[in-house]
Design a protein around this motif. Structure first.
Motif, PDB file in Angstrom:
ATOM      1  N   ASP A 127       0.833  -1.189   0.000  1.00  0.00           N
ATOM      2  CA  ASP A 127       0.000   0.000   0.000  1.00  0.00           C
ATOM      3  C   ASP A 127       0.880   1.256   0.000  1.00  0.00           C
ATOM      4  N   ALA A 128       1.971   1.231   0.758  1.00  0.00           N
ATOM      5  CA  ALA A 128       2.894   2.375   0.788  1.00  0.00           C
ATOM      6  C   ALA A 128       3.565   2.557  -0.570  1.00  0.00           C
ATOM      7  N   VAL A 129       3.979   1.468  -1.186  1.00  0.00           N
ATOM      8  CA  VAL A 129       4.614   1.557  -2.515  1.00  0.00           C
ATOM      9  C   VAL A 129       3.617   2.113  -3.523  1.00  0.00           C
ATOM     10  N   GLU A 130       2.374   1.632  -3.477  1.00  0.00           N
ATOM     11  CA  GLU A 130       1.356   2.149  -4.396  1.00  0.00           C
ATOM     12  C   GLU A 130       1.130   3.641  -4.179  1.00  0.00           C
ATOM     13  N   LEU A 131       1.044   4.058  -2.927  1.00  0.00           N
ATOM     14  CA  LEU A 131       0.845   5.475  -2.614  1.00  0.00           C
ATOM     15  C   LEU A 131       2.004   6.321  -3.145  1.00  0.00           C
ATOM     16  N   LEU A 132       3.216   5.897  -2.860  1.00  0.00           N
ATOM     17  CA  LEU A 132       4.394   6.709  -3.185  1.00  0.00           C
ATOM     18  C   LEU A 132       4.766   6.688  -4.664  1.00  0.00           C
ATOM     19  N   THR A 133       4.197   5.748  -5.418  1.00  0.00           N
ATOM     20  CA  THR A 133       4.520   5.676  -6.847  1.00  0.00           C
ATOM     21  C   THR A 133       3.365   6.128  -7.733  1.00  0.00           C
ATOM     22  N   ASP A 134       2.250   6.468  -7.148  1.00  0.00           N
ATOM     23  CA  ASP A 134       1.094   6.928  -7.907  1.00  0.00           C
ATOM     24  C   ASP A 134       1.066   8.454  -7.873  1.00  0.00           C
ATOM     25  N   PRO A 135       1.345   9.117  -9.002  1.00  0.00           N
ATOM     26  CA  PRO A 135       1.373  10.584  -9.002  1.00  0.00           C
ATOM     27  C   PRO A 135       0.065  11.218  -8.530  1.00  0.00           C
ATOM     28  N   GLY A 136      -1.056  10.604  -8.863  1.00  0.00           N
ATOM     29  CA  GLY A 136      -2.344  11.152  -8.441  1.00  0.00           C
ATOM     30  C   GLY A 136      -2.505  11.113  -6.932  1.00  0.00           C
ATOM     31  N   ASP A 137      -2.188   9.982  -6.315  1.00  0.00           N
ATOM     32  CA  ASP A 137      -2.299   9.873  -4.853  1.00  0.00           C
ATOM     33  C   ASP A 137      -1.248  10.730  -4.152  1.00  0.00           C
ATOM     34  N   ARG A 138      -0.048  10.761  -4.695  1.00  0.00           N
ATOM     35  CA  ARG A 138       1.004  11.607  -4.086  1.00  0.00           C
ATOM     36  C   ARG A 138       0.568  13.059  -4.052  1.00  0.00           C
ATOM     37  N   ALA A 139      -0.121  13.505  -5.088  1.00  0.00           N
ATOM     38  CA  ALA A 139      -0.581  14.903  -5.145  1.00  0.00           C
ATOM     39  C   ALA A 139      -1.644  15.192  -4.085  1.00  0.00           C
ATOM     40  N   LEU A 140      -2.302  14.156  -3.577  1.00  0.00           N
ATOM     41  CA  LEU A 140      -3.349  14.325  -2.566  1.00  0.00           C
ATOM     42  C   LEU A 140      -2.824  14.163  -1.137  1.00  0.00           C
ATOM     43  N   LEU A 141      -1.548  13.854  -0.987  1.00  0.00           N
ATOM     44  CA  LEU A 141      -0.945  13.633   0.325  1.00  0.00           C
ATOM     45  C   LEU A 141      -0.831  14.951   1.077  1.00  0.00           C
ATOM     46  N   ARG A 142      -1.346  14.976   2.315  1.00  0.00           N
ATOM     47  CA  ARG A 142      -1.335  16.199   3.132  1.00  0.00           C
ATOM     48  C   ARG A 142      -0.957  15.868   4.565  1.00  0.00           C
ATOM     49  N   ALA A 143      -0.404  16.864   5.251  1.00  0.00           N
ATOM     50  CA  ALA A 143      -0.177  16.787   6.694  1.00  0.00           C
ATOM     51  C   ALA A 143      -1.247  17.635   7.365  1.00  0.00           C
ATOM     52  N   CYS A 144      -1.791  17.145   8.455  1.00  0.00           N
ATOM     53  CA  CYS A 144      -2.844  17.864   9.167  1.00  0.00           C
ATOM     54  C   CYS A 144      -2.312  19.207   9.661  1.00  0.00           C
ATOM     55  N   GLU A 145      -3.129  20.247   9.511  1.00  0.00           N
ATOM     56  CA  GLU A 145      -2.762  21.583   9.983  1.00  0.00           C
ATOM     57  C   GLU A 145      -3.206  21.830  11.413  1.00  0.00           C
ATOM     58  N   GLY A 146      -3.809  20.838  12.037  1.00  0.00           N
ATOM     59  CA  GLY A 146      -4.261  20.987  13.414  1.00  0.00           C
ATOM     60  C   GLY A 146      -3.087  21.161  14.360  1.00  0.00           C
ATOM     61  N   GLU A 147      -3.269  22.048  15.336  1.00  0.00           N
ATOM     62  CA  GLU A 147      -2.205  22.302  16.299  1.00  0.00           C
ATOM     63  C   GLU A 147      -1.923  21.023  17.097  1.00  0.00           C
ATOM     64  N   GLY A 148      -0.669  20.617  17.090  1.00  0.00           N
ATOM     65  CA  GLY A 148      -0.268  19.429  17.830  1.00  0.00           C
ATOM     66  C   GLY A 148      -0.601  18.118  17.151  1.00  0.00           C
TER      67      GLY A 148
END
Length: 189
Positions: A127-148
């Motif tokens: 699943d990690a390999v699929e995520l990291l090698t799929d340009p479409g999914d990589r473009a949707l990767l985000r880090a939460c902006e919530g404090e902490g």
């Protein structure tokens, strides 16, 4: 355990809270809960050999996936050691699935051929390999902006403007904090 990341490998990352240094997989019972909650193992699946070695293996995979995902978010190159370990885990065969009848006669999913740690690790690593090698999914990767909050998720919202791992948790905290700031600002004016 709560999941809302959009990928099993990102759900694994959510089992450790980096800001609070809180481990979510302390023992085999918690790993079993995660495996069931993440949908990798049907609820009734016997996991007789699940022990400290499984916990250590999943924590190690989590650290490697975390390294690769954070590098992707930062636009940096991947750690070659982490990449090699995730690729090695992904190369293994995942557990097989079969459909069997339950007590009421309905078809339910079961893992066939016994459940082994390397097979479950392979499913998460793939699943990690699929995520990291799929340009479409990589473009949707985000880090939460919530404090902490250090959670990572796929932004599948319609406008791709999602800011929090969960609107109910981090989003609600932010809205409450914003409201408090407005009330305090109005009271001091």
């Amino acid at each position: 355990m709560w999941f809302d990341s959009g990928r099993v490998c990102l759900d694994l990352l959510a089992t450790f809270d980096a800001h609070r240094h809180a481990e979510g997989i302390l023992d085999g019972d918690e790993l079993r809960l995660w495996l069931v909650g993440a949908g990798l193992v049907p609820d009734r699946t016997p996991l007789g050999r699940l022990g400290p070695d499984w916990v250590a293996a999943f924590r190690a995979l989590r650290a490697d996936v975390e390294s690769l995902v954070r590098a992707e978010l930062a636009g940096a190159g991947p750690d070659e050691g982490a990449l090699a370990r995730v690729n090695a885990a992904a190369a293994g065969p995942p557990p097989g699935l079969c459909a069997v009848r339950d007590q009421e006669g309905r078809l339910v999913r079961e893992l066939c051929g016994g459940v082994e740690c390397p097979g479950l690790l392979a499913a998460v690593a793939r699943d990690a390999v699929e995520l990291l090698t799929d340009p479409g999914d990589r473009a949707l990767l985000r880090a939460c902006e919530g404090e902490g909050c250090a959670r990572v998720y796929l932004d599948t919202s319609r406008g791709h403007r999602r800011r929090w791992c969960s609107s109910e948790l981090c989003g609600n905290r932010e809205r409450v904090a914003r409201h408090r700031r407005r009330v305090l600002a109005a009271g001091s004016a």
